[in-house]
Structure formats: C-alpha cells, structure tokens
Design a protein around this motif. Structure first.
Motif, mmCIF file in Angstrom:
data_model
loop_
_atom_site.group_PDB
_atom_site.id
_atom_site.type_symbol
_atom_site.label_atom_id
_atom_site.label_comp_id
_atom_site.label_asym_id
_atom_site.label_seq_id
_atom_site.Cartn_x
_atom_site.Cartn_y
_atom_site.Cartn_z
ATOM 1 N N TYR B 262 57.610 21.343 70.057
ATOM 2 C CA TYR B 262 57.745 20.155 70.915
ATOM 3 C C TYR B 262 57.624 20.498 72.406
ATOM 4 C CZ TYR B 262 59.701 18.218 66.603
ATOM 5 O OH TYR B 262 59.889 17.817 65.314
ATOM 6 N N ALA B 263 56.622 21.247 72.769
ATOM 7 C CA ALA B 263 56.455 21.575 74.184
ATOM 8 C C ALA B 263 55.954 20.369 74.963
ATOM 9 C CB ALA B 263 55.475 22.735 74.331
ATOM 10 N N CYS B 264 56.474 20.197 76.168
ATOM 11 C CA CYS B 264 55.930 19.191 77.096
ATOM 12 C C CYS B 264 55.845 19.822 78.479
ATOM 13 C CB CYS B 264 56.785 17.935 77.111
ATOM 14 S SG CYS B 264 58.354 18.091 77.979
ATOM 15 N N TRP B 265 54.884 19.380 79.255
ATOM 16 C CA TRP B 265 54.659 19.943 80.580
ATOM 17 C C TRP B 265 55.565 19.292 81.612
ATOM 18 C CZ3 TRP B 265 51.518 24.027 81.539
ATOM 19 C CH2 TRP B 265 50.530 24.351 80.584
ATOM 20 N N HIS B 266 56.046 20.104 82.522
ATOM 21 C CA HIS B 266 56.620 19.563 83.756
ATOM 22 C C HIS B 266 55.447 19.042 84.596
ATOM 23 C CE1 HIS B 266 58.402 19.640 87.812
ATOM 24 N NE2 HIS B 266 59.547 19.419 87.175
ATOM 25 N N PRO B 267 55.684 18.033 85.428
ATOM 26 C CA PRO B 267 54.565 17.518 86.236
ATOM 27 C C PRO B 267 53.914 18.560 87.142
ATOM 28 C CG PRO B 267 56.370 15.934 86.221
ATOM 29 C CD PRO B 267 56.875 17.164 85.528
ATOM 30 N N ASP B 268 54.583 19.680 87.407
ATOM 31 C CA ASP B 268 53.965 20.694 88.277
ATOM 32 C C ASP B 268 52.911 21.530 87.549
ATOM 33 O OD1 ASP B 268 55.309 22.555 86.691
ATOM 34 O OD2 ASP B 268 56.671 23.231 88.270
ATOM 35 N N SER B 269 52.765 21.337 86.247
ATOM 36 C CA SER B 269 51.766 22.059 85.438
ATOM 37 C C SER B 269 52.035 23.562 85.369
ATOM 38 C CB SER B 269 50.326 21.825 85.965
ATOM 39 O OG SER B 269 49.956 20.493 85.765
ATOM 40 N N ARG B 270 53.173 24.021 85.820
ATOM 41 C CA ARG B 270 53.486 25.453 85.784
ATOM 42 C C ARG B 270 54.667 25.767 84.864
ATOM 43 N NH1 ARG B 270 55.050 28.143 89.785
ATOM 44 N NH2 ARG B 270 53.730 29.983 89.539
ATOM 45 N N VAL B 273 58.941 22.451 78.980
ATOM 46 C CA VAL B 273 60.219 22.342 78.274
ATOM 47 C C VAL B 273 59.891 22.225 76.796
ATOM 48 C CG1 VAL B 273 62.236 20.888 77.861
ATOM 49 C CG2 VAL B 273 61.464 21.328 80.203
ATOM 50 N N TYR B 274 60.652 22.918 75.971
ATOM 51 C CA TYR B 274 60.393 22.857 74.536
ATOM 52 C C TYR B 274 61.705 22.970 73.776
ATOM 53 C CZ TYR B 274 60.854 27.985 74.636
ATOM 54 O OH TYR B 274 61.327 29.264 74.798
ATOM 55 N N VAL B 275 61.650 22.700 72.485
ATOM 56 C CA VAL B 275 62.831 22.831 71.628
ATOM 57 C C VAL B 275 62.757 24.180 70.934
ATOM 58 C CG1 VAL B 275 64.111 21.912 69.655
ATOM 59 C CG2 VAL B 275 62.995 20.344 71.261
ATOM 60 N N SER B 276 63.813 24.947 71.083
ATOM 61 C CA SER B 276 63.866 26.259 70.448
ATOM 62 C C SER B 276 65.058 26.313 69.503
ATOM 63 C CB SER B 276 63.988 27.355 71.508
ATOM 64 O OG SER B 276 63.901 28.638 70.906
ATOM 65 N N GLU B 277 64.794 26.758 68.304
ATOM 66 C CA GLU B 277 65.871 26.972 67.339
ATOM 67 C C GLU B 277 66.300 28.437 67.459
ATOM 68 O OE1 GLU B 277 64.662 26.688 63.289
ATOM 69 O OE2 GLU B 277 66.710 26.551 62.504
ATOM 70 N N ARG B 278 67.541 28.632 67.831
ATOM 71 C CA ARG B 278 68.041 29.997 67.994
ATOM 72 C C ARG B 278 69.413 30.086 67.340
ATOM 73 N NH1 ARG B 278 65.961 31.726 74.075
ATOM 74 N NH2 ARG B 278 63.872 30.838 73.818
#
Lengths: 450, 294
Positions: B262-270, B273-278
């Motif tokens: 579920y990665a999504c970009w911050h508006p800065d393109s750098r 944010v994603y969901v990590s199962e740990r």
C-alpha cells in the motif's frame, strides 16, 4: 451410488441437488492419481489403532468458506475463468502446490496433510455449518457438535470447560445462527463455553457480559463476585439452570488461578505473540494453544462470527461473493497464513503436536467458475482442509479433485467422516460412539492416519 | 554495448544502495490492521488511512504528520469505509462505503461545502474498488466487477457520465494518473497474473510495464510523473518497488521478511508512506525514496 443421504441446495452458484447426484454417480471410488499416490486413497474402516491419540483437538473453523482453488487446491492448467490470477508455489511436500497467497504454510507443509476431496450436502451457510460441525442435517433437530461429543466422553476435569469456542460468538450469517454448535441431544450442558479474544489478545467471557467491567484481572474478592452474580441471577429466573451452569463455569475461570493463567496471553513472550500476528484470529489461535496446554480436550476457533466478507456490522468472514481476488490477498489469506502456521509451528516446538489434533476447514468451497461479479460463490461439491498432529501422517495429500476443482475424483470425504475421525482420535471408538448414540454410520478417514 | 550495460548496472547498484540505505520510520505504533494510506492535502501535511477500529469496522482515519494525531476522517459514518482518495487540490474525496450485504457504494464528497454524490450499489452483490481522481479533479476512475470481469470505469465527481475505460479480459484494478493526465497506470490480469500497465485516459494504447510470474500490484504514479511505486511478490513476499514511468529500472525499496504494501507518494515525490507488517503488527511507515535515478 454413494450413500450421501438427502440434502438441499441453496447455492448462489446454482448447484442443484440433481447435479450433485449426477456427479456422485460418476465418481470412481478411488481412482489412483499422481497426487493421491503421494498418500493412499481414503479408505473407510470401522476403527483405528490410534484411538485416543489426541489429548486435545483444535478445530479451526474457516467460516464463510474459503475458495479451495485460490488456496490449497490451485488449478494452474484450468481455463482463465476458473484458474484465477494467483500463481502457484511449491511446498515442502513433493508435488504439492498452493497458491502464492499461503507462503508460510507452504514452507511448513511437512507438519500437516491436505485433504482435497471434501463434499457436503448444503450450499447455504448455516445449514452447511451444521453439516460441517455435526456431520448431519440440521433438520429435524441438530445433532451434537463434534466438540460436545468429545466433552461428554472426556467429562469435566479441573476448572476449565471441556469444550471451548474461541471467537466472538456462535457462528452465523446476517440471517441466523448455526444450529450445530451445541450439545444437541446430549444436552445443553455440553454446549461450548464461549471465549472472545481481540486483536490485542484481551480475552473476554461473553457469558459475563451482563456484569459490566468484570474481567479476570479485576476479580480479587470472591464474595463480592458471588453477590454480583446472585443479583444478576435473580433477574433471569426463567432460564435459571442454564444460567447457573454458564456462570458457575465463568466464575471458576475467573477465580481459580490456573484457569485465569490459561486465559492470560500477556504471559507469552512478545516473540510468540507476534508470531501469531496482532489480529483477533491470530491471538485466538494462541489462546487455543494455551487452552490445550491447560488440558482442554476440544477447542473450536472461529475465523469470524459472521460469514460475510464485507457487510456492515459483520466481521470479515470468508464469504467472498464479491472481491474474492482482492480480499484473499489483502486480508484473509495473510492473516490465516501467519496465524495457522504459527500455531502448528508452536505446537511442534513445544512437543504438543503429537498429542494435539489440529484441523482447519470451512463449511464448503467456492465455485470453480468465476461469477458475474468476478468472484466466487458457494460450492458444496468439492473443498479442502488441513489436518495435523495426533497420529496424522504429515507431508501428504489425501484425495484429489478434478481438472477444474469441481468434484473429487477420489472417494468423497463427508462431514460425518470428518467428525468420526476427529472423535476417534480423541478417544471415542465405534463402541463409545454407539453408546453415546452419536455419529451413527460414520467411518474414519483411515488414509489420514500414519 | 557491454560497457553501456555495465554502466547501467553500476548506476543501478549505486541507486539501489542509496534507496535501501534510507531507513523507514513509523508514523503509527498501535499495530492494528490497516491499509490504504493516501495524502489529503497538496502540501502533504495530512494523511488518510483505514484501520481495524473494531472487529466489525474498518474506519477511515486522518493522521497529521506534524504531531502524529489521529482522528476519524468521517466521524459521522458508522460503517466500513475503504480506500479514501483525494483530488490533487484536496477539495474532493472519494471512497468506498459498505451499504448492505456484500454491497458497496462509491461516494464523492467536496470540501468544505459538504457536497456529496454517490454511485449506489447495483442490485445483488456489488463491489467498487480503488477510486482515484483525474489530475483536474473532475472525474473519478475506479474498479468495478461485472460480467465476469473487473473493469476500470470512470464517472464525473457527481457520479454521472459513467464510462468503461478498461474492459476485460480478467481483473483490472488500482488506476493511478500521471500528473499531466496523459496516461494512467493500473494492474491487470489480462495476461494471466497481475502485472502493471499504462493506458491513455480513454483506455486506449495499453502498454505493459512489468512481467513476472508473481503479483505486481497497486501502482502509484509519483506526483512529478517520473516514477511508479508498486507492490510485488517477486521476492517471495510483498515488498515495495519503484520503477521509472516507462517501466525501466525497477528497484526494490523495502526488504522485510513480513509484508510491505500500500505505498503512496508524498506530494514532494521524494518520500512514500506504506503499510509494513513487522512482528505481526501493521503500521504506517515513512520512507525517503530519494531523487529519480538517471
């Protein structure tokens, strides 16, 4: 013609009674195939020398019915509207493949055996649920749950109930509850004792819901508790005896240190708790292992209370008439893969697997042909299960389905055979079952037992 | 030719090392089951996601990055809400809401005026998925299952002018637009398993970007249009990958024995944010992806 009895068809997939009978008559009784050659064809015998091998049973109820084709019985060579989008992966068992949605389980296939030739006799959830949990139709009245049978045979020893059901309540759909969860003709005294377990591992006792704020960690004063129980009891005179029994059990759970300890997941190491995953199902599986350690003979773990996968006020069951190919990879399979694999591994590492029978099964399978909503409906003619421990010879496949997963091509395994095998391993031989007047006509799935 | 390939290889290793060196940090720590993060505002100060609020309720939430505060995104809505998506200027939101038994509606809401439109459930079982806005915010693309397949459809933000954009065969899902609006990425099983494709806004000129026997899913165009982040199971479990917008230079961004998705970009393109199962817990993580490689 197979002696499968009468049944009704409520399948959304349009499976008719006539269609099932046709399939049944076409089935060879035990066709040797490449996959069945890994084990031996299921053979019905009256009894097993391994009677009583299972000191405890953990029955994992995958409520809502997982797609067999998208999990344990993939069909990579089928046409596109059957095959589905998931790749297959090898397991540790030569020749056995799962879909890519179950990587952890694939890596532990040496711990269990897969059955791929189940059939049942209803395509509706509550009635198929009763078939799956009792071996019989719910009409005219539901027979005893497999757990109730084991509970009556073993009796209550110590303070913990002999038949615990971990979940949020009696399994149901949005219309009604499953009839076959309780003692049936054996009496309500053999109904399951319900325990809840949330994603943080907090254990709840639903029969004490009326007593606000009463949780194990807050019970210190027995007399105060008794007064509270008495005051509530007076309001329920109409169902006094059953109320008294339920709350007596609950009281014992809360007041006996050894019983409280069995319900306290915080005493587990963080490593163990994380291995099962921070989900309600994961922590429920961990609770089941603790109950087995505390010598509970039969622990039933519900995947969910409701079958429905995405319906308001229901809890995400396996009933994927829509979004099957989204919900399986996004939610259902990852949670199951982690928790169930952890359960088997944990039992093995603690030396409990040899004496604990673990079965994971749903009430039926799902349609091989993808439906109008690009998903899968109910399919009672073929589905799969996992068996481990207590004399089950692991690392094998029992039975096989046809090219499209529509029907078994080996002897069909019925719910009655499932229940007979479970109770046999839990200590009830043919004579004991006859004395209890349960599971009449049932045969052991002898091929499962090494 | 061999020299050129060698240079690409060296660059690839360098770039990969840069991206993998960046450490992810958690944005949430409650560990509850969660998915579908998406930035709300063009500055990237607030993030929406969906969390397992109760066993019966997947609830959309709002996270403020500055202080980590989390509140309900739609406090009045008492049922499941999935996959919130936002127009680039942050003035419109689309999401999928549970309505009845295995039936869902696609809902579009304008801020702050409170305008709300919806595509109600059709008869019987009905599932919408993965809404996303076109860059001008005037249309919503989404995935919808019907006629044995899952198609990419489009409506205007009032729910009208419905069109089929990507039809079968197979399942198509997760539309995501390039910032110039000239193409969108999506996942499809048209060639057997899930791969990532791009197409023109009208669904024409479908071009395949990935090819692997394991799943490649959930593509997201970076806001600058140069890269696509996606999830892949190609290394045995779900990890986050990034590639150039033309499908070249695929690189793994995460390396976690559990699931990253579920990665999504911050508006800065750098950053993403994603969901990590740990350790069996699900949380949102922030990761610096860095600048685009040459």
């Amino acid at each position: 013609m197979l002696g499968i009895g009468n049944f009704k068809a409520h399948s959304c997939g349009g499976v008719s009674r006539r269609a099932f009978l046709r399939a049944g008559t076409a089935l060879p009784f035990a066709i040797p195939t490449a996959i069945s050659a890994l084990g031996t064809p299921a053979t019905a015998v009256a009894s097993s020398p391994l009677k009583g091998r299972a000191k405890s049973v953990i029955f994992v109820w995958l409520w809502g019915a997982p797609s067999h084709i998208d999990t344990l019985d993939p069909k990579p060579d089928a046409v596109g509207d059957v095959r589905g989008p998931f790749a297959t992966i090898p397991t540790r068992t030569p020749g056995l493949h799962f879909t890519e949605l179950l990587p952890r389980l694939a890596d532990r296939s040496h711990l269990f055996t897969v059955v791929r030739s189940h059939v049942t006799f209803s395509g509706g959830h509550p009635d198929a649920g009763t078939w799956g949990l009792t071996g019989f139709d719910e009409k005219p009245t539901a027979k005893a749950n497999f757990g109730s049978i084991v509970a009556k045979h073993r009796g209550t020893k110590g303070t913990l109930p002999p038949y615990a059901m971990v979940g949020r309540g009696v399994p149901r759909d949005v219309v009604r509850k499953v009839e076959g969860c309780g003692g049936g003709p054996l009496g309500s005294v053999y109904d399951p004792f319900l325990l809840g377990c949330d994603q943080a591992g907090q254990v709840e006792i639903p029969s004490l819901k009326l007593l606000d704020g009463l949780v194990p960690s807050r019970i210190h004063d027995r007399w105060a508790l008794l007064e509270t129980l008495d005051s509530v009891q007076r309001g329920f005179e109409a169902d006094k005896s059953n109320w008294r029994q339920r709350h007596l059990q609950a009281y014992q759970l809360l007041t006996r240190p050894e019983a409280r300890a069995a319900l306290d997941l915080t005493s587990e190491s963080p490593r163990t708790r994380s291995a099962y995953g921070q989900t309600s199902f994961g922590q429920s599986c961990l609770l089941a292992r603790r109950l087995v350690e505390a010598h509970v003979p039969y622990v039933h773990v519900n995947w969910s209370e409701y079958v429905e996968a995405v319906t308001p006020n229901t809890d995400f069951g396996w009933d994927t008439h829509v979004l099957n190919f989204d919900l399986l990879p996004d939610r259902l399979c990852p949670i199951f893969d982690r928790a169930f694999t952890a359960l088997l591994t944990d039992l093995q590492e603690r030396g409990l697997l040899d004496s604990t029978l673990v079965v994971a099964i749903g009430e039926f399978g799902r349609t091989p042909k993808i439906n109008r909503r690009a998903s899968r409906d109910h399919w009672q003619r073929c589905y799969s299960s996992i068996w481990a421990g207590a004399g089950i010879e692991p690392g094998r496949v029992i039975g096989a389905s046809d090219r499209n997963g529509e029907d078994p091509i080996t002897q069909p395994i019925t719910p009655l055979m499932v229940g007979t095998t479970i109770t046999e391993l839990a200590g009830l031989d043919t004579q004991a079952r006859a004395e209890l007047q349960v599971l009449d006509g049932g045969n052991v799935i002898h091929a499962l037992i090494g | 030719m061999r020299v050129a390939l060698g240079c690409v290889g060296v660059l690839g290793i360098w770039w990969s090392a840069v991206t993998l060196a960046a450490e992810s940090r958690p944005l949430t720590t409650d560990g509850r089951f969660k998915d579908a993060p998406a930035f709300i505002d063009p500055a990237g100060h607030e993030l929406a996601f969906v969390v397992q609020e109760t066993p019966q309720w997947m609830r959309a939430m709002r996270l403020t990055l500055a202080d980590g505060a989390v509140v309900a995104l739609n406090p009045e809505w008492p049922k499941n809400e999935f996959e919130p998506a936002f127009s680039r200027d942050g003035t419109w939101m689309a999401s999928v809401q549970s309505r009845g038994n295995l039936s869902m509606a696609l809902v579009m809401r304008g801020f702050p005026q409170g305008r709300e439109f919806e595509l109600p459930p059709e008869g019987g079982f009905c599932g919408f998925r993965s809404p996303t806005f076109t860059p001008d915010g005037k249309h919503v693309y989404y995935s919808f299952a019907d006629r044995d397949r899952q198609a990419i459809m489009a409506v205007n933000r009032q729910g009208g002018d419905k069109r089929t954009i990507i039809d079968g065969p197979g399942h198509a899902n997760w539309p995501s637009f390039s910032p110039d609006g000239r193409q969108f990425a999506f996942g499809s099983t048209r060639h057997g398993n899930y791969e990532i494709y791009v197409a023109q806004p009208d669904g024409s000129e479908v071009r395949r970007l990935t090819e692997h026997p394991r799943q490649d899913i959930r593509p997201r165009f970076s806001p600058d249009g140069k890269r696509i982040v996606f999830t892949s199971g190609r290394d045995g479990n779900y990890e986050i990958y990034v590639m150039h917008a033309d499908g070249s230079h695929p690189r793994r961004l995460t390396n976690n024995p559990e699931r990253d998705d579920y990665a999504c970009w911050h508006p800065d393109s750098r950053h993403i944010v994603y969901v990590s199962e740990r350790d069996g817990r699900y949380d949102l993580y922030w990761l610096e992806v860095g600048d685009v490689s040459p």
